[in-house]
Design a protein around this motif. Structure first.
Motif, PDB file in Angstrom:
ATOM      1  N   LEU A  29       0.837  -1.389  -0.009  1.00  0.00           N
ATOM      2  CA  LEU A  29      -0.043   0.076  -0.050  1.00  0.00           C
ATOM      3  C   LEU A  29       0.737   1.276  -0.032  1.00  0.00           C
ATOM      4  O   LEU A  29       1.996   1.154   0.362  1.00  0.00           O
ATOM      5  N   VAL A  30       0.241   2.396  -0.739  1.00  0.00           N
ATOM      6  CA  VAL A  30       1.209   3.471  -0.642  1.00  0.00           C
ATOM      7  C   VAL A  30       0.497   4.377  -0.121  1.00  0.00           C
ATOM      8  O   VAL A  30      -0.896   4.807  -0.308  1.00  0.00           O
ATOM      9  N   ALA A  31       0.905   5.350   0.914  1.00  0.00           N
ATOM     10  CA  ALA A  31       0.132   6.155   1.666  1.00  0.00           C
ATOM     11  C   ALA A  31      -0.119   7.425   0.517  1.00  0.00           C
ATOM     12  O   ALA A  31       0.590   7.814  -0.281  1.00  0.00           O
ATOM     13  N   HIS A  32      -1.427   7.950   0.736  1.00  0.00           N
ATOM     14  CA  HIS A  32      -1.944   9.106   0.026  1.00  0.00           C
ATOM     15  C   HIS A  32      -2.971  10.019   0.758  1.00  0.00           C
ATOM     16  O   HIS A  32      -3.674  10.713   0.179  1.00  0.00           O
ATOM     17  N   GLY A  33      -2.570   9.968   1.880  1.00  0.00           N
ATOM     18  CA  GLY A  33      -3.255  10.755   2.806  1.00  0.00           C
ATOM     19  C   GLY A  33      -4.442  10.690   3.520  1.00  0.00           C
ATOM     20  O   GLY A  33      -5.173  11.537   4.270  1.00  0.00           O
ATOM     21  N   CYS A  34      -5.112   9.525   3.184  1.00  0.00           N
ATOM     22  CA  CYS A  34      -6.341   9.357   3.765  1.00  0.00           C
ATOM     23  C   CYS A  34      -6.340   7.837   4.301  1.00  0.00           C
ATOM     24  O   CYS A  34      -5.573   7.111   3.861  1.00  0.00           O
ATOM     25  N   CYS A  35      -6.959   7.378   5.300  1.00  0.00           N
ATOM     26  CA  CYS A  35      -7.124   6.014   5.660  1.00  0.00           C
ATOM     27  C   CYS A  35      -7.756   5.113   4.669  1.00  0.00           C
ATOM     28  O   CYS A  35      -8.761   5.448   3.988  1.00  0.00           O
ATOM     29  N   TYR A  36      -6.865   4.023   4.403  1.00  0.00           N
ATOM     30  CA  TYR A  36      -7.554   2.945   3.565  1.00  0.00           C
ATOM     31  C   TYR A  36      -8.735   2.416   3.971  1.00  0.00           C
ATOM     32  O   TYR A  36      -9.542   1.933   3.016  1.00  0.00           O
ATOM     33  N   ASP A  39     -11.157   6.552   5.028  1.00  0.00           N
ATOM     34  CA  ASP A  39     -10.901   7.516   4.393  1.00  0.00           C
ATOM     35  C   ASP A  39     -10.722   8.851   5.252  1.00  0.00           C
ATOM     36  O   ASP A  39     -10.949   9.975   4.860  1.00  0.00           O
ATOM     37  N   PRO A  44       0.769  12.451   6.029  1.00  0.00           N
ATOM     38  CA  PRO A  44       1.086  11.986   4.706  1.00  0.00           C
ATOM     39  C   PRO A  44       1.757  10.286   4.539  1.00  0.00           C
ATOM     40  O   PRO A  44       1.624   9.821   3.626  1.00  0.00           O
ATOM     41  N   LEU A  47      -0.932   5.094   6.902  1.00  0.00           N
ATOM     42  CA  LEU A  47      -1.717   4.217   5.813  1.00  0.00           C
ATOM     43  C   LEU A  47      -3.079   3.984   6.515  1.00  0.00           C
ATOM     44  O   LEU A  47      -4.260   4.221   5.675  1.00  0.00           O
TER      45      LEU A  47
END
Length: 71
Positions: A29-36, A39, A44, A47
């Motif tokens: 998984l790649v961190a994208h600023g929101c909880c997977y 949300d 940053p 995960l």
């Protein structure tokens, strides 16, 4: 008696090797600023917002894998 122990060791090591291979083959998984899972906005590098969301995400992914879903 050592034959039983040796055979058991071989089985255990083979199972551990299989499990490690399965984990390593999963895409990271790649961190994208929101909880997977929920949300929620995150820092940053994060995960999940907490252990509960991480565990729920893992359970959801396992259920999808059992059901044959690919997404």
């Amino acid at each position: 008696m050592s034959d039983h122990v040796d055979n058991t060791d071989k089985i255990i090591f083979a199972e551990v090797k299989r499990g490690l291979a399965a984990v390593r083959s999963r895409p990271a998984l790649v961190a994208h600023g929101c909880c997977y899972f929920c949300d929620e906005a995150l820092a940053p590098a994060m995960l999940f917002c907490g252990v509960e969301c991480r565990d729920d995400y893992d359970k959801e992914q396992a259920a999808k894998a059992r059901a044959g879903c690919t997404g």
